[in-house]
Design a protein around this motif. Structure first.
Motif, short mmCIF file in Angstrom:
data_model
loop_
_atom_site.label_atom_id
_atom_site.label_comp_id
_atom_site.label_asym_id
_atom_site.label_seq_id
_atom_site.Cartn_x
_atom_site.Cartn_y
_atom_site.Cartn_z
N PHE A 68 -13.58 8.48 1.48
CA PHE A 68 -12.28 8.46 0.80
C PHE A 68 -12.16 7.25 -0.12
N ARG A 72 -12.10 7.09 -4.30
CA ARG A 72 -10.97 6.49 -5.04
C ARG A 72 -11.43 5.43 -6.03
N PRO A 234 -9.10 13.03 -6.32
CA PRO A 234 -10.18 13.38 -5.39
C PRO A 234 -9.85 14.65 -4.60
N TYR A 236 -10.30 15.55 -1.07
CA TYR A 236 -10.69 14.87 0.16
C TYR A 236 -11.18 15.85 1.23
N GLU B 46 -4.06 5.08 4.61
CA GLU B 46 -4.74 6.13 3.86
C GLU B 46 -3.75 6.90 2.97
N ARG B 50 -3.85 7.04 -1.23
CA ARG B 50 -3.85 8.32 -1.97
C ARG B 50 -2.69 8.35 -2.96
N LEU B 53 -3.21 6.21 -6.08
CA LEU B 53 -4.12 6.81 -7.07
C LEU B 53 -3.39 7.87 -7.91
N VAL B 91 -7.41 0.55 -5.39
CA VAL B 91 -6.95 1.43 -6.47
C VAL B 91 -6.48 0.59 -7.65
N SER B 94 -9.66 -1.26 -9.22
CA SER B 94 -10.56 -0.36 -9.95
C SER B 94 -9.92 0.11 -11.25
#
Lengths: 253, 342
Positions: A68, A72, A234, A236, B46, B50, B53, B91, B94
Protein backbone atom coordinates in the motif's frame (compact mmCIF):
# COMPACT_ATOMS: atom_id res chain seq x y z
CA UNK A 1 8.52 10.12 -24.56
CA UNK A 2 6.97 8.66 -21.42
CA UNK A 3 8.14 8.13 -17.86
CA UNK A 4 7.45 4.82 -16.09
CA UNK A 5 7.44 4.28 -12.32
CA UNK A 6 7.28 1.01 -10.41
CA UNK A 7 7.15 1.03 -6.61
CA UNK A 8 4.79 -1.83 -5.73
CA UNK A 9 7.43 -3.87 -3.92
CA UNK A 10 10.55 -3.63 -1.84
CA UNK A 11 12.72 -2.03 -4.50
CA UNK A 12 11.50 0.44 -7.06
CA UNK A 13 12.51 1.52 -10.53
CA UNK A 14 12.00 4.34 -12.98
CA UNK A 15 12.31 4.21 -16.78
CA UNK A 16 12.22 6.59 -19.69
CA UNK A 17 10.69 5.31 -22.90
CA UNK A 18 11.87 7.04 -26.08
CA UNK A 19 9.69 7.34 -29.20
CA UNK A 20 11.84 4.84 -31.14
CA UNK A 21 11.23 2.16 -28.51
CA UNK A 22 14.46 2.55 -26.55
CA UNK A 23 14.09 2.37 -22.78
CA UNK A 24 16.56 3.41 -20.11
CA UNK A 25 16.04 2.46 -16.48
CA UNK A 26 17.25 3.26 -13.02
CA UNK A 27 16.67 1.13 -9.94
CA UNK A 28 16.39 2.44 -6.41
CA UNK A 29 19.13 0.92 -4.23
CA UNK A 30 18.11 -2.33 -2.51
CA UNK A 31 17.24 -1.75 1.12
CA UNK A 32 16.48 1.92 0.54
CA UNK A 33 12.83 2.85 0.52
CA UNK A 34 11.51 4.00 -2.84
CA UNK A 35 10.00 6.95 -0.93
CA UNK A 36 13.45 8.36 -0.48
CA UNK A 37 15.19 7.27 -3.68
CA UNK A 38 12.53 7.30 -6.42
CA UNK A 39 12.71 11.06 -7.06
CA UNK A 40 16.53 11.09 -7.28
CA UNK A 41 16.30 8.15 -9.72
CA UNK A 42 13.84 10.05 -11.94
CA UNK A 43 15.89 13.22 -11.80
CA UNK A 44 19.07 11.34 -12.66
CA UNK A 45 17.41 9.58 -15.62
CA UNK A 46 16.28 12.90 -17.05
CA UNK A 47 19.70 14.47 -16.51
CA UNK A 48 21.66 11.56 -18.01
CA UNK A 49 19.52 11.39 -21.11
CA UNK A 50 19.38 15.20 -21.43
CA UNK A 51 15.58 15.00 -21.52
CA UNK A 52 13.57 18.06 -20.50
CA UNK A 53 10.48 17.44 -18.40
CA UNK A 54 8.59 19.31 -21.13
CA UNK A 55 9.44 16.43 -23.51
CA UNK A 56 7.34 13.99 -21.45
CA UNK A 57 4.00 12.98 -22.95
CA UNK A 58 2.66 10.92 -20.03
CA UNK A 59 3.61 9.30 -16.74
CA UNK A 60 2.81 5.58 -16.38
CA UNK A 61 2.84 3.93 -12.99
CA UNK A 62 1.90 0.63 -11.36
CA UNK A 63 -1.33 1.17 -9.43
CA UNK A 64 -1.49 -2.21 -7.74
CA UNK A 65 -1.79 -4.67 -6.39
CA UNK A 66 1.22 -4.36 -4.09
CA UNK A 67 2.51 -2.71 -0.95
CA UNK A 68 0.00 0.00 0.00
CA UNK A 69 2.70 2.45 1.00
CA UNK A 70 4.86 1.62 -2.00
CA UNK A 71 1.96 2.14 -4.41
CA UNK A 72 1.16 5.51 -2.84
CA UNK A 73 4.74 6.71 -3.26
CA UNK A 74 4.69 5.92 -6.99
CA UNK A 75 1.14 7.16 -7.58
CA UNK A 76 1.75 10.39 -5.62
CA UNK A 77 4.90 11.07 -7.68
CA UNK A 78 3.10 10.27 -10.94
CA UNK A 79 0.11 12.45 -10.04
CA UNK A 80 2.30 15.39 -9.02
CA UNK A 81 4.58 15.22 -12.06
CA UNK A 82 1.69 14.83 -14.49
CA UNK A 83 -0.36 17.57 -12.78
CA UNK A 84 2.70 19.84 -12.79
CA UNK A 85 3.45 19.17 -16.45
CA UNK A 86 -0.21 19.11 -17.54
CA UNK A 87 0.11 15.65 -19.08
CA UNK A 88 -1.95 12.48 -18.50
CA UNK A 89 -1.14 9.55 -16.25
CA UNK A 90 -1.51 5.87 -17.11
CA UNK A 91 -2.24 3.39 -14.33
CA UNK A 92 -1.01 -0.12 -15.05
CA UNK A 93 -1.77 -3.36 -13.22
CA UNK A 94 1.24 -4.70 -11.31
CA UNK A 95 0.41 -8.32 -12.18
CA UNK A 96 0.19 -7.43 -15.87
CA UNK A 97 3.58 -5.70 -15.66
CA UNK A 98 4.91 -8.92 -14.17
CA UNK A 99 3.36 -10.88 -17.04
CA UNK A 100 5.13 -8.64 -19.55
CA UNK A 101 8.40 -9.06 -17.68
CA UNK A 102 7.99 -12.84 -17.87
CA UNK A 103 7.12 -12.76 -21.53
CA UNK A 104 10.17 -10.65 -22.34
CA UNK A 105 12.40 -13.19 -20.62
CA UNK A 106 11.23 -16.02 -22.86
CA UNK A 107 12.99 -16.99 -26.03
CA UNK A 108 10.52 -17.02 -28.89
CA UNK A 109 11.15 -20.71 -29.46
CA UNK A 110 9.86 -21.42 -25.94
CA UNK A 111 6.44 -20.08 -26.84
CA UNK A 112 5.67 -22.48 -29.59
CA UNK A 113 1.95 -22.07 -29.48
CA UNK A 114 0.42 -20.90 -26.29
CA UNK A 115 1.51 -20.57 -22.70
CA UNK A 116 -0.89 -19.98 -19.86
CA UNK A 117 0.56 -18.74 -16.60
CA UNK A 118 -0.31 -17.03 -13.35
CA UNK A 119 1.38 -14.02 -11.83
CA UNK A 120 1.32 -13.90 -8.04
CA UNK A 121 2.37 -11.59 -5.23
CA UNK A 122 2.16 -12.32 -1.52
CA UNK A 123 -0.68 -10.32 0.01
CA UNK A 124 0.17 -11.69 3.50
CA UNK A 125 -2.34 -12.94 6.10
CA UNK A 126 -2.70 -16.15 4.03
CA UNK A 127 -3.83 -14.34 0.89
CA UNK A 128 -2.30 -13.72 -2.53
CA UNK A 129 -2.74 -11.27 -5.37
CA UNK A 130 -3.14 -13.40 -8.48
CA UNK A 131 -3.97 -13.01 -12.17
CA UNK A 132 -3.84 -15.39 -15.12
CA UNK A 133 -2.43 -14.70 -18.58
CA UNK A 134 -2.13 -16.24 -22.00
CA UNK A 135 0.82 -15.72 -24.27
CA UNK A 136 0.97 -16.67 -27.89
CA UNK A 137 3.12 -15.75 -30.79
CA UNK A 138 0.55 -16.81 -33.32
CA UNK A 139 -2.98 -15.72 -33.92
CA UNK A 140 -5.38 -17.72 -31.88
CA UNK A 141 -8.69 -18.89 -33.22
CA UNK A 142 -11.19 -19.78 -30.57
CA UNK A 143 -14.90 -19.73 -31.24
CA UNK A 144 -15.79 -18.74 -27.69
CA UNK A 145 -13.18 -15.98 -27.45
CA UNK A 146 -12.56 -14.54 -30.87
CA UNK A 147 -9.64 -12.38 -29.86
CA UNK A 148 -6.35 -12.27 -31.60
CA UNK A 149 -3.13 -12.16 -29.74
CA UNK A 150 -0.59 -9.57 -30.74
CA UNK A 151 2.91 -10.85 -30.05
CA UNK A 152 4.13 -8.93 -27.04
CA UNK A 153 0.95 -8.55 -25.10
CA UNK A 154 -0.33 -11.06 -22.58
CA UNK A 155 -4.06 -11.66 -22.77
CA UNK A 156 -5.84 -11.58 -19.45
CA UNK A 157 -7.66 -14.84 -18.61
CA UNK A 158 -8.34 -13.97 -14.97
CA UNK A 159 -8.06 -10.36 -13.78
CA UNK A 160 -6.10 -9.38 -10.67
CA UNK A 161 -7.79 -10.50 -7.46
CA UNK A 162 -6.93 -11.17 -3.87
CA UNK A 163 -7.57 -14.81 -2.93
CA UNK A 164 -6.95 -17.08 0.03
CA UNK A 165 -4.36 -19.73 -0.83
CA UNK A 166 -6.92 -22.56 -0.86
CA UNK A 167 -9.33 -20.74 -3.17
CA UNK A 168 -6.56 -20.30 -5.66
CA UNK A 169 -5.67 -24.02 -5.43
CA UNK A 170 -9.22 -24.89 -6.38
CA UNK A 171 -9.03 -22.56 -9.38
CA UNK A 172 -5.59 -23.66 -10.51
CA UNK A 173 -6.56 -27.34 -10.21
CA UNK A 174 -8.55 -26.77 -13.42
CA UNK A 175 -5.53 -25.56 -15.37
CA UNK A 176 -5.45 -27.42 -18.66
CA UNK A 177 -1.76 -28.18 -18.54
CA UNK A 178 1.15 -27.62 -16.18
CA UNK A 179 0.57 -24.67 -13.81
CA UNK A 180 3.16 -21.92 -14.19
CA UNK A 181 3.37 -19.27 -11.48
CA UNK A 182 5.51 -16.17 -11.91
CA UNK A 183 6.45 -13.61 -9.29
CA UNK A 184 7.76 -13.21 -5.76
CA UNK A 185 4.63 -14.79 -4.30
CA UNK A 186 5.00 -18.01 -6.32
CA UNK A 187 6.99 -20.14 -3.87
CA UNK A 188 4.83 -19.39 -0.86
CA UNK A 189 1.62 -19.72 -2.90
CA UNK A 190 2.54 -23.25 -3.96
CA UNK A 191 3.99 -24.35 -0.62
CA UNK A 192 1.00 -26.58 0.22
CA UNK A 193 -0.23 -27.24 -3.30
CA UNK A 194 0.61 -30.92 -3.77
CA UNK A 195 -2.86 -32.16 -2.76
CA UNK A 196 -4.49 -29.98 -5.42
CA UNK A 197 -2.00 -29.40 -8.20
CA UNK A 198 0.22 -32.15 -9.48
CA UNK A 199 2.33 -30.42 -12.10
CA UNK A 200 3.58 -26.97 -11.40
CA UNK A 201 6.61 -24.80 -11.98
CA UNK A 202 7.45 -21.58 -10.17
CA UNK A 203 9.38 -18.57 -11.44
CA UNK A 204 9.82 -16.62 -8.22
CA UNK A 205 12.71 -14.42 -9.33
CA UNK A 206 10.57 -12.07 -11.38
CA UNK A 207 9.75 -8.63 -10.05
CA UNK A 208 7.77 -6.00 -11.93
CA UNK A 209 10.00 -3.45 -13.67
CA UNK A 210 9.45 0.14 -14.77
CA UNK A 211 10.69 -0.88 -18.20
CA UNK A 212 7.63 -3.12 -18.65
CA UNK A 213 5.49 -0.31 -17.22
CA UNK A 214 6.69 1.68 -20.25
CA UNK A 215 5.65 -1.12 -22.69
CA UNK A 216 2.19 -1.33 -21.19
CA UNK A 217 1.94 2.43 -20.80
CA UNK A 218 2.67 3.02 -24.46
CA UNK A 219 0.08 0.44 -25.48
CA UNK A 220 -2.59 1.88 -23.18
CA UNK A 221 -1.79 5.41 -24.34
CA UNK A 222 -2.34 4.34 -27.96
CA UNK A 223 -5.63 2.72 -26.91
CA UNK A 224 -6.77 5.97 -25.29
CA UNK A 225 -6.62 4.51 -21.77
CA UNK A 226 -4.93 7.47 -20.09
CA UNK A 227 -6.29 8.95 -16.85
CA UNK A 228 -6.23 12.49 -15.51
CA UNK A 229 -3.75 12.83 -12.63
CA UNK A 230 -6.58 13.80 -10.28
CA UNK A 231 -8.46 10.55 -10.97
CA UNK A 232 -5.47 8.20 -10.85
CA UNK A 233 -5.67 6.09 -7.67
CA UNK A 234 -4.09 2.83 -6.50
CA UNK A 235 -6.11 -0.36 -6.77
CA UNK A 236 -5.47 -1.78 -3.32
CA UNK A 237 -7.78 -4.83 -3.60
CA UNK A 238 -8.00 -4.82 0.19
CA UNK A 239 -9.36 -2.38 2.75
CA UNK A 240 -7.41 -1.08 5.70
CA UNK A 241 -7.07 -3.49 8.64
CA UNK A 242 -9.50 -1.30 10.62
CA UNK A 243 -12.13 -1.47 7.87
CA UNK A 244 -11.73 -5.23 7.50
CA UNK A 245 -12.13 -5.70 11.25
CA UNK A 246 -15.21 -3.49 11.31
CA UNK A 247 -16.75 -5.46 8.44
CA UNK A 248 -15.92 -8.78 10.10
CA UNK A 249 -17.61 -7.81 13.37
CA UNK A 250 -20.74 -6.71 11.53
CA UNK A 251 -21.09 -9.98 9.63
CA UNK A 252 -23.29 -12.43 11.57
CA UNK A 253 -21.57 -15.75 12.37
CA UNK B 1 8.48 39.21 -4.52
CA UNK B 2 9.24 35.51 -4.01
CA UNK B 3 6.33 33.09 -3.62
CA UNK B 4 6.16 29.73 -1.82
CA UNK B 5 3.87 26.69 -2.12
CA UNK B 6 3.49 24.82 1.18
CA UNK B 7 2.10 21.30 1.65
CA UNK B 8 0.93 19.70 4.91
CA UNK B 9 -0.24 16.08 5.32
CA UNK B 10 1.15 14.93 8.66
CA UNK B 11 -2.03 13.46 10.16
CA UNK B 12 -5.58 13.67 8.82
CA UNK B 13 -5.71 17.11 7.22
CA UNK B 14 -4.60 17.61 3.62
CA UNK B 15 -3.55 21.23 3.19
CA UNK B 16 -1.73 23.58 0.85
CA UNK B 17 -1.09 27.31 0.81
CA UNK B 18 0.56 29.98 -1.33
CA UNK B 19 2.50 32.52 0.72
CA UNK B 20 4.61 35.50 -0.30
CA UNK B 21 7.98 36.23 1.27
CA UNK B 22 6.53 39.10 3.29
CA UNK B 23 3.98 36.72 4.81
CA UNK B 24 0.92 37.48 2.72
CA UNK B 25 -1.34 34.43 2.29
CA UNK B 26 -2.50 34.38 -1.34
CA UNK B 27 -4.45 31.12 -0.99
CA UNK B 28 -5.06 28.54 1.70
CA UNK B 29 -6.97 25.25 1.56
CA UNK B 30 -7.50 22.53 4.18
CA UNK B 31 -9.38 19.29 3.45
CA UNK B 32 -10.30 17.43 6.63
CA UNK B 33 -11.20 13.75 7.03
CA UNK B 34 -13.01 13.65 10.36
CA UNK B 35 -16.01 11.86 8.88
CA UNK B 36 -13.80 8.99 7.63
CA UNK B 37 -12.35 8.27 11.07
CA UNK B 38 -15.39 8.92 13.29
CA UNK B 39 -16.66 5.32 13.51
CA UNK B 40 -13.17 4.15 14.53
CA UNK B 41 -12.99 6.70 17.38
CA UNK B 42 -9.54 7.80 16.26
CA UNK B 43 -7.47 8.46 13.17
CA UNK B 44 -6.82 5.22 11.24
CA UNK B 45 -3.42 5.62 9.55
CA UNK B 46 -4.17 3.58 6.43
CA UNK B 47 -7.50 5.35 5.85
CA UNK B 48 -5.77 8.72 6.36
CA UNK B 49 -3.02 7.91 3.85
CA UNK B 50 -5.57 6.81 1.22
CA UNK B 51 -7.62 9.96 1.71
CA UNK B 52 -4.54 12.20 1.46
CA UNK B 53 -3.69 10.68 -1.91
CA UNK B 54 -7.21 11.38 -3.21
CA UNK B 55 -7.25 14.96 -1.96
CA UNK B 56 -3.75 16.28 -2.35
CA UNK B 57 -3.79 17.24 -6.04
CA UNK B 58 -7.25 18.86 -5.87
CA UNK B 59 -6.11 20.82 -2.79
CA UNK B 60 -2.94 22.03 -4.54
CA UNK B 61 -4.93 22.79 -7.68
CA UNK B 62 -7.34 24.85 -5.59
CA UNK B 63 -4.63 27.09 -4.09
CA UNK B 64 -2.96 27.56 -7.48
CA UNK B 65 -6.28 28.59 -9.04
CA UNK B 66 -7.40 30.73 -6.06
CA UNK B 67 -4.09 32.60 -5.92
CA UNK B 68 -3.83 33.02 -9.67
CA UNK B 69 -0.18 32.07 -9.33
CA UNK B 70 1.47 30.11 -12.15
CA UNK B 71 4.20 27.54 -11.45
CA UNK B 72 6.89 29.75 -12.99
CA UNK B 73 6.14 32.43 -10.37
CA UNK B 74 6.96 30.04 -7.50
CA UNK B 75 10.37 30.07 -5.80
CA UNK B 76 10.19 26.86 -3.73
CA UNK B 77 7.98 24.04 -2.44
CA UNK B 78 7.84 23.43 1.30
CA UNK B 79 6.53 20.20 2.81
CA UNK B 80 6.06 18.96 6.36
CA UNK B 81 8.26 15.87 6.77
CA UNK B 82 8.11 15.36 10.54
CA UNK B 83 6.66 14.26 12.87
CA UNK B 84 3.46 12.49 11.86
CA UNK B 85 1.90 9.31 10.51
CA UNK B 86 4.36 7.66 8.08
CA UNK B 87 1.77 6.90 5.38
CA UNK B 88 0.37 10.43 5.55
CA UNK B 89 3.80 12.10 5.49
CA UNK B 90 4.85 10.02 2.48
CA UNK B 91 1.96 11.26 0.35
CA UNK B 92 2.88 14.89 1.01
CA UNK B 93 6.58 14.35 0.49
CA UNK B 94 6.22 12.26 -2.69
CA UNK B 95 3.86 14.88 -4.12
CA UNK B 96 6.25 17.69 -3.24
CA UNK B 97 9.10 15.81 -4.89
CA UNK B 98 7.08 15.22 -8.07
CA UNK B 99 6.21 18.92 -8.30
CA UNK B 100 9.80 19.86 -7.52
CA UNK B 101 10.98 17.85 -10.55
CA UNK B 102 8.14 19.00 -12.81
CA UNK B 103 8.59 22.69 -12.00
CA UNK B 104 12.33 22.58 -11.33
CA UNK B 105 11.92 24.14 -7.88
CA UNK B 106 13.89 23.64 -4.67
CA UNK B 107 12.36 21.51 -1.94
CA UNK B 108 12.29 22.68 1.69
CA UNK B 109 11.46 20.35 4.61
CA UNK B 110 9.37 21.76 7.45
CA UNK B 111 9.06 20.42 10.99
CA UNK B 112 5.34 20.32 11.74
CA UNK B 113 5.77 21.12 15.46
CA UNK B 114 8.08 24.05 14.83
CA UNK B 115 5.54 25.28 12.29
CA UNK B 116 2.77 25.15 14.92
CA UNK B 117 4.81 27.52 17.11
CA UNK B 118 5.76 29.66 14.11
CA UNK B 119 2.02 30.12 13.44
CA UNK B 120 2.15 32.64 16.32
CA UNK B 121 4.23 34.95 14.13
CA UNK B 122 1.68 35.02 11.29
CA UNK B 123 0.01 38.42 11.08
CA UNK B 124 2.23 39.78 13.86
CA UNK B 125 4.70 42.54 13.13
CA UNK B 126 7.09 42.00 16.05
CA UNK B 127 9.34 38.93 16.06
CA UNK B 128 8.39 36.01 18.31
CA UNK B 129 11.91 34.74 18.96
CA UNK B 130 13.39 34.07 21.45
CA UNK B 131 10.47 32.37 23.16
CA UNK B 132 9.17 29.24 24.80
CA UNK B 133 7.19 27.36 22.14
CA UNK B 134 4.21 25.29 23.30
CA UNK B 135 2.36 22.92 20.95
CA UNK B 136 -0.83 21.39 22.34
CA UNK B 137 -2.92 19.36 19.90
CA UNK B 138 -4.60 16.03 19.28
CA UNK B 139 -1.26 14.47 18.42
CA UNK B 140 1.29 16.48 20.37
CA UNK B 141 2.04 18.19 23.68
CA UNK B 142 5.52 19.73 23.55
CA UNK B 143 7.54 22.53 25.05
CA UNK B 144 10.53 24.04 23.25
CA UNK B 145 13.06 26.68 23.97
CA UNK B 146 13.24 28.60 20.69
CA UNK B 147 16.27 30.84 20.35
CA UNK B 148 15.56 31.60 16.70
CA UNK B 149 13.55 30.13 13.85
CA UNK B 150 16.41 27.64 13.37
CA UNK B 151 17.19 26.68 16.98
CA UNK B 152 14.65 24.47 18.74
CA UNK B 153 15.65 22.88 22.02
CA UNK B 154 13.07 20.39 23.33
CA UNK B 155 12.28 21.04 27.00
CA UNK B 156 9.71 18.34 27.52
CA UNK B 157 6.62 16.71 26.17
CA UNK B 158 4.02 14.06 26.77
CA UNK B 159 5.30 10.63 27.69
CA UNK B 160 2.06 8.96 26.56
CA UNK B 161 -1.17 10.57 25.23
CA UNK B 162 -1.30 14.08 23.82
CA UNK B 163 -3.60 16.52 25.64
CA UNK B 164 -6.07 16.70 22.75
CA UNK B 165 -6.02 12.92 22.44
CA UNK B 166 -7.04 12.62 26.12
CA UNK B 167 -9.91 15.05 25.46
CA UNK B 168 -11.08 13.00 22.47
CA UNK B 169 -10.84 9.71 24.37
CA UNK B 170 -12.75 10.96 27.41
CA UNK B 171 -15.34 12.43 25.04
CA UNK B 172 -15.89 8.95 23.59
CA UNK B 173 -16.54 7.67 27.15
CA UNK B 174 -19.28 10.28 27.44
CA UNK B 175 -20.81 9.18 24.15
CA UNK B 176 -19.54 12.14 22.10
CA UNK B 177 -18.49 11.10 18.59
CA UNK B 178 -14.82 11.42 17.58
CA UNK B 179 -13.19 13.97 17.60
CA UNK B 180 -15.18 15.09 20.64
CA UNK B 181 -12.66 17.31 22.43
CA UNK B 182 -14.33 20.61 21.53
CA UNK B 183 -17.79 19.29 22.49
CA UNK B 184 -16.40 18.00 25.78
CA UNK B 185 -15.14 21.54 26.48
CA UNK B 186 -18.62 22.83 25.68
CA UNK B 187 -20.14 20.43 28.26
CA UNK B 188 -17.54 21.56 30.79
CA UNK B 189 -18.84 25.14 30.56
CA UNK B 190 -21.94 24.04 32.50
CA UNK B 191 -20.04 21.90 34.99
CA UNK B 192 -18.30 22.39 38.31
CA UNK B 193 -14.58 21.64 37.90
CA UNK B 194 -14.24 20.89 41.63
CA UNK B 195 -16.77 18.03 41.66
CA UNK B 196 -14.27 15.25 41.04
CA UNK B 197 -10.65 15.14 42.13
CA UNK B 198 -8.72 13.65 39.21
CA UNK B 199 -4.94 13.12 39.32
CA UNK B 200 -2.56 15.69 37.85
CA UNK B 201 0.37 13.46 36.86
CA UNK B 202 3.93 14.89 37.13
CA UNK B 203 2.58 18.28 38.21
CA UNK B 204 4.68 18.44 41.38
CA UNK B 205 7.91 17.36 39.69
CA UNK B 206 9.60 20.74 39.25
CA UNK B 207 12.57 19.16 37.46
CA UNK B 208 10.56 17.84 34.52
CA UNK B 209 8.63 19.74 31.88
CA UNK B 210 6.86 16.56 30.79
CA UNK B 211 3.23 15.53 30.68
CA UNK B 212 1.33 12.28 31.16
CA UNK B 213 -2.38 12.07 30.44
CA UNK B 214 -2.86 8.32 30.15
CA UNK B 215 -3.37 7.78 33.91
CA UNK B 216 -5.78 10.71 34.09
CA UNK B 217 -7.82 9.20 31.28
CA UNK B 218 -7.91 5.88 33.12
CA UNK B 219 -9.03 7.63 36.34
CA UNK B 220 -11.99 9.09 34.43
CA UNK B 221 -12.81 5.66 33.04
CA UNK B 222 -12.85 4.07 36.51
CA UNK B 223 -15.14 6.84 37.67
CA UNK B 224 -17.59 5.80 34.95
CA UNK B 225 -17.22 2.00 34.83
CA UNK B 226 -15.54 -0.49 37.12
CA UNK B 227 -11.97 -1.62 36.56
CA UNK B 228 -11.34 -3.67 33.45
CA UNK B 229 -14.63 -2.65 31.82
CA UNK B 230 -14.55 -0.85 28.48
CA UNK B 231 -18.23 -0.58 27.56
CA UNK B 232 -19.57 2.94 27.94
CA UNK B 233 -22.63 2.48 25.73
CA UNK B 234 -24.99 1.37 28.51
CA UNK B 235 -24.15 4.27 30.84
CA UNK B 236 -27.14 6.42 31.59
CA UNK B 237 -25.55 9.54 32.99
CA UNK B 238 -27.39 12.55 34.42
CA UNK B 239 -26.76 15.65 32.27
CA UNK B 240 -25.25 17.56 35.22
CA UNK B 241 -23.01 14.62 36.09
CA UNK B 242 -21.62 14.63 32.55
CA UNK B 243 -20.95 18.36 32.72
CA UNK B 244 -19.26 18.12 36.12
CA UNK B 245 -17.14 15.21 34.98
CA UNK B 246 -16.11 17.06 31.80
CA UNK B 247 -15.26 20.20 33.78
CA UNK B 248 -13.27 18.29 36.40
CA UNK B 249 -11.33 16.39 33.73
CA UNK B 250 -10.65 19.54 31.74
CA UNK B 251 -9.40 21.35 34.83
CA UNK B 252 -6.94 18.56 35.58
CA UNK B 253 -5.52 18.75 32.03
CA UNK B 254 -5.37 22.56 32.09
CA UNK B 255 -3.62 22.57 35.48
CA UNK B 256 -0.89 20.29 34.09
CA UNK B 257 -0.48 22.35 30.90
CA UNK B 258 -0.37 25.72 32.67
CA UNK B 259 1.97 24.56 35.44
CA UNK B 260 4.56 23.16 33.02
CA UNK B 261 4.35 26.17 30.70
CA UNK B 262 5.09 28.51 33.62
CA UNK B 263 7.90 26.19 34.72
CA UNK B 264 9.38 26.44 31.21
CA UNK B 265 9.19 30.25 31.25
CA UNK B 266 10.88 30.41 34.64
CA UNK B 267 13.48 27.78 33.72
CA UNK B 268 14.52 29.47 30.46
CA UNK B 269 14.05 33.06 31.56
CA UNK B 270 12.26 33.69 28.24
CA UNK B 271 10.01 36.74 28.09
CA UNK B 272 7.44 35.17 25.80
CA UNK B 273 5.32 32.01 25.51
CA UNK B 274 4.06 31.12 22.02
CA UNK B 275 1.14 28.68 21.93
CA UNK B 276 -0.03 26.72 18.89
CA UNK B 277 -1.99 23.52 18.13
CA UNK B 278 -5.68 22.66 18.12
CA UNK B 279 -6.11 22.64 21.92
CA UNK B 280 -5.11 26.34 21.95
CA UNK B 281 -8.73 26.92 20.92
CA UNK B 282 -9.89 25.73 24.38
CA UNK B 283 -11.25 28.81 26.19
CA UNK B 284 -10.55 27.69 29.76
CA UNK B 285 -7.00 26.75 28.83
CA UNK B 286 -6.39 30.07 27.06
CA UNK B 287 -7.79 32.13 29.94
CA UNK B 288 -5.98 30.32 32.73
CA UNK B 289 -2.71 30.29 30.79
CA UNK B 290 -3.10 34.05 30.16
CA UNK B 291 -3.70 34.70 33.88
CA UNK B 292 -0.68 32.64 34.90
CA UNK B 293 1.64 34.23 32.32
CA UNK B 294 0.43 37.73 33.28
CA UNK B 295 1.07 36.94 36.95
CA UNK B 296 4.78 36.46 36.29
CA UNK B 297 4.84 39.45 33.95
CA UNK B 298 5.59 37.62 30.71
CA UNK B 299 3.92 37.79 27.32
CA UNK B 300 1.55 35.16 25.88
CA UNK B 301 1.14 34.90 22.10
CA UNK B 302 -1.50 32.51 20.77
CA UNK B 303 -1.73 31.63 17.07
CA UNK B 304 -4.84 32.84 15.25
CA UNK B 305 -7.63 30.24 15.56
CA UNK B 306 -7.50 29.30 11.87
CA UNK B 307 -3.77 28.58 12.22
CA UNK B 308 -4.06 26.54 15.43
CA UNK B 309 -5.47 23.39 13.86
CA UNK B 310 -3.37 21.72 11.15
CA UNK B 311 -2.90 23.96 8.13
CA UNK B 312 -0.31 24.71 5.47
CA UNK B 313 0.02 28.46 6.14
CA UNK B 314 2.23 27.75 9.15
CA UNK B 315 4.63 26.20 6.64
CA UNK B 316 5.66 29.84 6.09
CA UNK B 317 8.39 28.77 8.51
CA UNK B 318 10.15 27.53 5.36
CA UNK B 319 10.86 31.17 4.43
CA UNK B 320 13.31 31.29 7.31
CA UNK B 321 15.25 28.40 5.77
CA UNK B 322 15.02 29.85 2.26
CA UNK B 323 16.34 33.20 3.50
CA UNK B 324 19.25 31.32 5.06
CA UNK B 325 19.84 29.77 1.59
CA UNK B 326 18.89 26.30 2.84
CA UNK B 327 17.02 23.73 0.81
CA UNK B 328 16.75 19.95 0.75
CA UNK B 329 17.75 17.42 -1.89
CA UNK B 330 15.43 15.00 -3.67
CA UNK B 331 16.53 12.13 -1.40
CA UNK B 332 14.75 13.86 1.49
CA UNK B 333 13.10 11.36 3.85
CA UNK B 334 10.27 11.49 6.37
CA UNK B 335 10.86 11.31 10.15
CA UNK B 336 7.57 10.06 11.57
CA UNK B 337 8.66 9.74 15.19
CA UNK B 338 9.39 12.42 17.69
CA UNK B 339 13.02 13.07 18.43
CA UNK B 340 13.22 13.08 22.19
CA UNK B 341 16.19 14.65 23.91
CA UNK B 342 16.82 13.35 27.37
Amino acid sequence: MILGLETSGRSGSASLGFPGGDVISSFTPAGEGSARMLAPAVSELLRQSKVQTSDLRAVAVTIGPGSFTGLRVGVAMAKAMAFGLRIPTIGVDTLEVLAVDFERSLQHSEVSQRVEFWTALDAYRGEFFVAKWLLSLTTIEDSSKPWTSVPGSPICLFPSQILPQKSWYELAANDSSETFVVGSGATKLLANASAYIRNFKTFPNFAPTASSVISLGNRMLSEGKATSPIDLMPVYLRGSAAEEKKLATKTPP
Amino acid sequence: MRILLTIESTCDETAAAIITEDGKVLADCVAGQEELHRIYEGVVPEIAARAHLERIIPVIDRVMVDSGITPDQLSAIAVATQPGLPGSLLVGLSTAKGLSIAWNLPLVAVNHLHAHVYACSLGRSEPIFPCVGFVVSGGHTHLYRCESSQEWIPLGGTIDDAAGEAFDKVAVMLGIPFPGGPRLAKLAESGNPKTFQFPRPLIDDTKRMDFSFSGLKTAVRYRLVSEGKQDFTSLNLEPQYRCDLAASFQQAVVDCLVTKAILALKHTGCERLCLGGGVAANKVFRQQLKNAVDAIDRELVIAKPEYCTDNAVMGALAWEKIRASQSDSLDLDIHPGLVRHR
